[in-house]
Design a protein around this motif. Structure first.
Motif, PDB file in Angstrom:
ATOM      1  N   LEU A 704      -4.603  21.275  22.234  1.00  0.00           N
ATOM      2  CA  LEU A 704      -4.559  21.668  20.823  1.00  0.00           C
ATOM      3  C   LEU A 704      -5.625  21.591  19.970  1.00  0.00           C
ATOM      4  O   LEU A 704      -6.434  22.622  19.579  1.00  0.00           O
ATOM      5  N   SER A 705      -6.220  20.211  19.911  1.00  0.00           N
ATOM      6  CA  SER A 705      -7.328  19.834  19.102  1.00  0.00           C
ATOM      7  C   SER A 705      -7.474  18.399  18.925  1.00  0.00           C
ATOM      8  O   SER A 705      -6.538  17.904  18.871  1.00  0.00           O
ATOM      9  N   ARG A 706      -8.688  18.070  19.164  1.00  0.00           N
ATOM     10  CA  ARG A 706      -8.749  16.522  18.825  1.00  0.00           C
ATOM     11  C   ARG A 706      -8.166  15.458  19.598  1.00  0.00           C
ATOM     12  O   ARG A 706      -7.310  14.851  19.006  1.00  0.00           O
ATOM     13  N   SER A 707      -7.919  15.892  20.870  1.00  0.00           N
ATOM     14  CA  SER A 707      -7.193  15.038  21.916  1.00  0.00           C
ATOM     15  C   SER A 707      -5.646  15.140  21.687  1.00  0.00           C
ATOM     16  O   SER A 707      -4.918  14.464  22.119  1.00  0.00           O
ATOM     17  N   ASN A 708      -5.344  15.999  20.969  1.00  0.00           N
ATOM     18  CA  ASN A 708      -3.835  16.401  21.040  1.00  0.00           C
ATOM     19  C   ASN A 708      -3.398  17.492  21.767  1.00  0.00           C
ATOM     20  O   ASN A 708      -4.031  18.427  22.049  1.00  0.00           O
ATOM     21  N   VAL A 709      -2.279  17.247  22.613  1.00  0.00           N
ATOM     22  CA  VAL A 709      -2.050  17.984  23.836  1.00  0.00           C
ATOM     23  C   VAL A 709      -0.443  18.134  23.688  1.00  0.00           C
ATOM     24  O   VAL A 709       0.365  17.286  23.205  1.00  0.00           O
ATOM     25  N   LEU A 710       0.043  19.532  24.012  1.00  0.00           N
ATOM     26  CA  LEU A 710       1.363  19.971  23.986  1.00  0.00           C
ATOM     27  C   LEU A 710       1.711  20.013  25.515  1.00  0.00           C
ATOM     28  O   LEU A 710       0.901  21.054  26.200  1.00  0.00           O
ATOM     29  N   ALA A 711       2.449  19.467  26.117  1.00  0.00           N
ATOM     30  CA  ALA A 711       2.815  19.512  27.621  1.00  0.00           C
ATOM     31  C   ALA A 711       4.433  20.053  27.685  1.00  0.00           C
ATOM     32  O   ALA A 711       5.269  19.498  27.151  1.00  0.00           O
ATOM     33  N   TYR A 774       4.767  16.387  22.681  1.00  0.00           N
ATOM     34  CA  TYR A 774       3.524  16.497  21.999  1.00  0.00           C
ATOM     35  C   TYR A 774       2.938  15.062  21.980  1.00  0.00           C
ATOM     36  O   TYR A 774       3.370  14.016  21.623  1.00  0.00           O
ATOM     37  N   ARG A 775       1.589  15.027  22.568  1.00  0.00           N
ATOM     38  CA  ARG A 775       1.007  13.915  22.840  1.00  0.00           C
ATOM     39  C   ARG A 775      -0.389  13.666  21.698  1.00  0.00           C
ATOM     40  O   ARG A 775      -1.031  14.653  21.353  1.00  0.00           O
ATOM     41  N   GLY A 784       0.393   8.256  21.121  1.00  0.00           N
ATOM     42  CA  GLY A 784       1.899   8.542  20.972  1.00  0.00           C
ATOM     43  C   GLY A 784       2.072   9.790  21.508  1.00  0.00           C
ATOM     44  O   GLY A 784       1.635  10.339  21.850  1.00  0.00           O
ATOM     45  N   ALA A 785       3.542   9.796  21.277  1.00  0.00           N
ATOM     46  CA  ALA A 785       4.272  10.963  21.847  1.00  0.00           C
ATOM     47  C   ALA A 785       5.544  11.370  21.156  1.00  0.00           C
ATOM     48  O   ALA A 785       6.061  10.196  20.685  1.00  0.00           O
ATOM     49  N   LEU A 786       5.917  12.550  20.791  1.00  0.00           N
ATOM     50  CA  LEU A 786       6.996  12.776  20.429  1.00  0.00           C
ATOM     51  C   LEU A 786       7.690  13.866  21.584  1.00  0.00           C
ATOM     52  O   LEU A 786       7.005  14.429  21.971  1.00  0.00           O
ATOM     53  N   PHE A 787       8.821  13.651  21.874  1.00  0.00           N
ATOM     54  CA  PHE A 787       9.459  14.540  22.955  1.00  0.00           C
ATOM     55  C   PHE A 787      10.644  14.993  22.633  1.00  0.00           C
ATOM     56  O   PHE A 787      11.434  14.520  21.932  1.00  0.00           O
ATOM     57  N   LEU A 818      20.738  17.287  25.338  1.00  0.00           N
ATOM     58  CA  LEU A 818      19.270  17.121  24.647  1.00  0.00           C
ATOM     59  C   LEU A 818      19.086  15.739  24.119  1.00  0.00           C
ATOM     60  O   LEU A 818      19.825  15.209  23.447  1.00  0.00           O
ATOM     61  N   GLY A 819      18.227  15.065  24.589  1.00  0.00           N
ATOM     62  CA  GLY A 819      17.564  13.967  24.167  1.00  0.00           C
ATOM     63  C   GLY A 819      16.268  14.316  23.551  1.00  0.00           C
ATOM     64  O   GLY A 819      15.267  14.877  23.679  1.00  0.00           O
ATOM     65  N   SER A 820      15.935  13.366  22.497  1.00  0.00           N
ATOM     66  CA  SER A 820      14.671  13.476  21.783  1.00  0.00           C
ATOM     67  C   SER A 820      14.125  12.092  21.504  1.00  0.00           C
ATOM     68  O   SER A 820      15.069  11.194  21.330  1.00  0.00           O
ATOM     69  N   GLY A 821      12.980  11.721  20.907  1.00  0.00           N
ATOM     70  CA  GLY A 821      12.557  10.495  20.694  1.00  0.00           C
ATOM     71  C   GLY A 821      10.950  10.512  20.597  1.00  0.00           C
ATOM     72  O   GLY A 821      10.347  11.325  20.367  1.00  0.00           O
ATOM     73  N   PHE A 822      10.394   9.164  20.471  1.00  0.00           N
ATOM     74  CA  PHE A 822       9.081   9.066  20.668  1.00  0.00           C
ATOM     75  C   PHE A 822       8.656   8.038  21.482  1.00  0.00           C
ATOM     76  O   PHE A 822       9.484   7.342  21.834  1.00  0.00           O
ATOM     77  N   GLY A 823       7.215   7.910  21.861  1.00  0.00           N
ATOM     78  CA  GLY A 823       6.773   6.810  22.871  1.00  0.00           C
ATOM     79  C   GLY A 823       5.444   6.334  22.333  1.00  0.00           C
ATOM     80  O   GLY A 823       4.749   7.060  21.615  1.00  0.00           O
TER      81      GLY A 823
END
Length: 871
Positions: A704-711, A774-775, A784-787, A818-823
């Protein structure tokens, strides 16, 4: 994994404290901004009034807003917490009172007082905050103008030479914040009108005209500087792969002339491609000469370069086009090296042959990286090739040690050792011997024993060719694809783990890699035999299954119909491991009575549903306690387009197809096999598994930008039993949940379908998994990450009859959990340590009205620990 729970009032206090902390820190964003300065809040690039979000274009701007974590400028505020001049502040504090320095010096010493000023609390903390933080981006209009120049130059390279640029700064939206708009009007682009060439060398001229059809620079195409760079790289590669070994990319230049004959508004360009002669730089002058096509002359291979370099005696032999030079310390079969070296005497030089030869020699794993040197002979049209190889040590010893913990094992300590013997049969065959063991404490809630142990070993032989009896595979799988054959034999023994399995396996497999982006793997023979040593411990290990059976048996309407010896002193069914000698275990007797119709079904007592549940438990016991024999063949294809570990814009694709039991089924037509009471064919007294299994696994990354990655990841797998099997062996089935799957559930605790973890280890033969993550960077090496993780497992085409566990069509997709969370992740460079906290967002095991957010709280969250990224 232990689950943690907190009182609701504690969670509220923690949440309130975090909120107040964030609010307090957010007030400091302008702490180090002077009154006449502005913090850059946002950059907007408008090209012909359209907003540009392309990262390549936005990266041209010198001043970028401070990074934000979910909209909050964490690193900026950490930087603001640092003291600007901690040394001066310390000295001011020390001398503020006349006797303070004297008292401290008397209590400590002059040296210690000075060192106190260099301590972490006084100075180090501020330096650390500045290091992990981020200085405020203060508006600098000179840098803004330089950004405009870079943007103009960028669009110049795209053919928009008449572009105009301006910028506007808005400081009225928020206090001391600057919003900058970069505006570019492109104008009409220039187009290539004609392409001509001037080529000095005859050899280059003929090769160019044979390959000019793939040119990036063509008439009628919009001018783009990247096309010229691409054309230079394309031609350089073509020439070097067609005999021009020493071709220099700098020999290619382009003359670009604007066509002034046409009208001013008709932007046309005439291109001349120039390819000059070879330039050689001497001590006092630079000489030029025509490029020539070179052919391979002699090929000398030094198999022990270090020994030869030290003048150790060595001998030479000729094999085909090669002359091999051996020392007495190292020997290898000539054919092995000849297969790995792709140069041929009399053939034209090709760069690709050099690259593939280096890859193949390196892949043998018996040499250090090879050194290939070319020297022109006196004619100038031939080259002598010398390949220098330095052998790796014949023996390599490796060790490993690990400490583990899980919901099954309170503590586990593992260790292993491996011995690699290189070039064991003088044909680059590598033999590996490994042994692993583990010992630890078990969870008393699950197992009666206090400890467990397991030990295993494997013998593996690798050799650098495809070995297949009576068939020459070199034409189908060329040597440059790094072909390899692997033969492996292994075994493992467990004690106090489940049913104490003993496993024996053997593999005959092949793999080859056509290029760095594709890999093929075939296991022609994958045999696995699993023996359950203590099958009578089934109900002791699978306690959830036992509780289900026991609840039915101890029902007031059922228990009077059963033999009292089925129950222990506590009124529960006895298991085979605790039953008295010469007595029928309660679990065994109860199941037998139900199946034989000795316990009638009625609406008021033992129902048809109870009968079905008992029958299902009995079938599961039979399945999980029987020994397994798997004769399988599989093929796996991997493809990706990742260019290095720093590339975060790529995809990966994996496909696998496996078939088991067909060979034995075919042999049964020739040889009569014994059968068990379920009419299954037996081999060595064990029913062999028969099924077909296929998997698709796709991973896609977006930078995405500036070390932000969507996987994102998509996985679909299905295994269908047939013939000699009506279910899939446990070791080949699917499960859901865990640190690399749906992180809101523990491993084996999700599914099948809408069932609510009816077994201790829930598995099935169909799986769908969808993951999105999203990392983003936080501070330093902490990310960090949101998943969001979706998916489930189901039974299909097997012997399971529970409709809640069966995939019956598109309607069953409502059972996707469906599970969601952060890491949080900490990057140790060589590996990444990961903590993920998952929340059950949609739980198909609940009733339909309570599936959404029923357990969406910290008390029911699941903490997952992992190494490296989940996908």
């Amino acid at each position: 994994m232990r689950r943690f729970s907190y009182p609701e009032h504690s969670i509220a206090k923690i949440s309130l404290f975090l909120l107040l902390t964030i609010v307090a820190l957010s007030c400091n964003s302008l702490k180090k901004i002077e009154n006449d300065e502005y913090l850059v809040a946002r950059n907007t690039i408008l090209v012909d009034s359209l907003r540009i979000t392309d990262e390549d274009v936005n990266s041209l701007i010198y001043q970028k807003p401070n990074t934000a974590l979910l909209g909050y400028p964490l690193r900026l505020n950490l930087y603001n917490l640092a003291k600007e001049n901690p040394d001066s502040l310390y000295q001011d504090w020390l001398n503020r009172k006349p006797n303070r320095r004297k008292r401290l010096t008397k209590f400590l010493s002059e040296k210690q007082v000075n060192r106190l000023g260099e301590s972490f609390l006084v100075k180090g903390l501020s330096e650390w905050l500045k290091e992990i933080g981020e200085a405020p981006t203060v508006l600098d209009t000179s840098r803004t103008r330089r950004s405009l120049e870079r943007l103009s130059a960028y669009y110049d390279s795209k053919g928009y030479f008449l572009n105009t640029t301006t910028y506007e700064v808005d400081t009225t939206r928020r206090k001391q914040r600057a919003y900058i708009d970069y505006k570019i009007d492109l104008g009409k682009p220039y187009v290539v009108d004609s392409v001509s060439n001037e080529i000095s060398s005859k050899a280059i001229d003929s090769i160019y005209f044979l390959n000019m059809g793939g040119s990036f620079v063509k008439e009628g195409k919009q001018f783009n500087l990247a096309d010229f760079n691409g054309e230079r790289e394309r031609l350089t590669e073509i020439f070097r792969n067609n005999g021009i070994r020493n071709f220099q990319g700098s020999s290619i230049t382009f003359d670009i002339v604007r066509d002034t004959v046409r009208a001013e508004d008709d932007q046309k360009m005439n291109i001349t491609l120039n390819i000059g002669d070879l330039k050689r730089r001497g001590e006092n002058e630079v000489t030029t000469s025509e490029y020539k096509v070179e052919k391979i002359n002699t090929i000398d291979v030094y198999t022990d370069y270090l020994a030869s370099y030290k003048s150790t005696p060595y001998r030479s032999i000729t094999y085909g086009d090669f002359t091999f030079h051996y020392s007495d310390n190292f020997q290898i079969k000539p054919k092995t090296l000849a297969d790995a070296i792709l140069f041929e005497k009399g053939a034209i030089y090709r760069d690709i042959d050099k690259i593939r030869t280096s890859r193949q020699l390196n892949n043998l794993n018996i040499f250090k990286y090879p050194n290939v040197i070319f020297e022109e002979d006196s004619t100038g049209s031939k080259v002598n090739t010398s390949i220098y190889l330095a052998p790796k040590p014949k023996y390599s010893l490796g060790t490993n040690f690990e400490i583990s913990r899980s919901n099954l094992r309170r503590l586990g300590v593992g260790a292993g050792a491996s011995l690699l013997i290189r070039n064991i049969f003088k044909g680059a065959e590598n033999l590996s011997l490994s042994v692993d063991g583990a010992f630890g404490l078990l969870s008393r809630e699950i197992f009666q024993e206090d400890y467990f142990s397991e030990i295993g070993g494997e013998v593996t032989l690798d050799f650098p060719r495809i070995w297949f009896p009576f068939i020459n595979t070199s034409k189908l799988i060329p040597n440059y694809t790094l072909p390899k054959t692997r033969i492996a034999l292994g075994t493992s023994f467990q004690k106090n783990i489940g049913l104490d399995k003993q496993t024996f396996n053997t593999t005959l497999g092949y793999n080859w890699t056509p290029n760095e982006f594709k890999r093929n793997s075939i296991e022609l023979l994958n045999v696995q035999y699993v023996r359950n040593v203590n099958s009578n411990r089934f109900f002791d290990v699978y306690r959830t299954t036992y509780n289900q059976l026991n609840d039915i048996a101890t029902d007031q309407a059922v228990s009077p119909l059963l033999d009292p010896s089925y129950f222990n002193e506590d009124g529960n069914l006895t298991t085979p491991s605790e039953a008295q000698p010469d007595t029928t275990p309660g679990t065994t007797g109860f199941i037998s009575d139900v199946r034989n119709g000795l316990i009638p079904t009625s609406n008021g007592g033992f129902t048809q549903e109870d009968f079905n549940n008992v029958n299902s438990i009995a079938e599961r016991e039979e399945r999980l306690t029987e020994n397994n024999l798997i004769f399988a063949t599989n093929y796996t294809f991997n493809k990706n387009n990742r260019n290095g570990i720093t590339d975060n814009n790529f995809y990966q694709f994996r496909f696998k197809l496996e078939s088991a039991g067909n060979l034995l089924s075919g042999i049964s037509n020739l040889i009569a096999f014994n059968e068990n009471d379920r009419e299954q064919l037996l081999v060595f007294g064990v029913p062999f598994s028969q099924y077909v299994k296929t998997e698709f696994d796709v991973v896609k990354y977006w930078d995405l930008s500036r070390s932000n990655v969507l996987a994102a990841r998509t996985f679909v797998g299905i295994a269908i039993p047939y013939g000699n099997s009506d279910n899939i062996p446990f070791v080949r089935s699917y499960f859901a949940g865990g640190s690399n799957d749906n992180r809101a559930w523990f491993p084996y605790s999700l599914g099948p379908g809408s069932t609510s973890a009816i077994n201790d280890f829930n598995e099935a033969n169909l799986k769908i998994a969808l993951n999105l993550e999203y990392r983003f960077p936080i501070v330093g090496d902490i990310n960090g990450a949101l998943f969001a993780d979706a998916g489930n497992i189901w039974n299909v085409f097997d012997d399971v009859e529970n409709p809640d566990a069966i995939f019956s069509g598109f309607d069953s997709l409502k059972d996707i959990a469906l599970g969601s969370g952060f890491g949080l992740r900490y990057d140790f460079t060589y590996f990444l340590f990961r903590l993920d906290l998952g929340f059950k967002t949609y739980n198909p095991a609940e009733i339909p009205s309570k599936r959404w957010f029923r357990d969406y709280n910290f008390a029911n969250s699941v903490l997952q620990i992992g190494i490296n990224y989940p996908f």
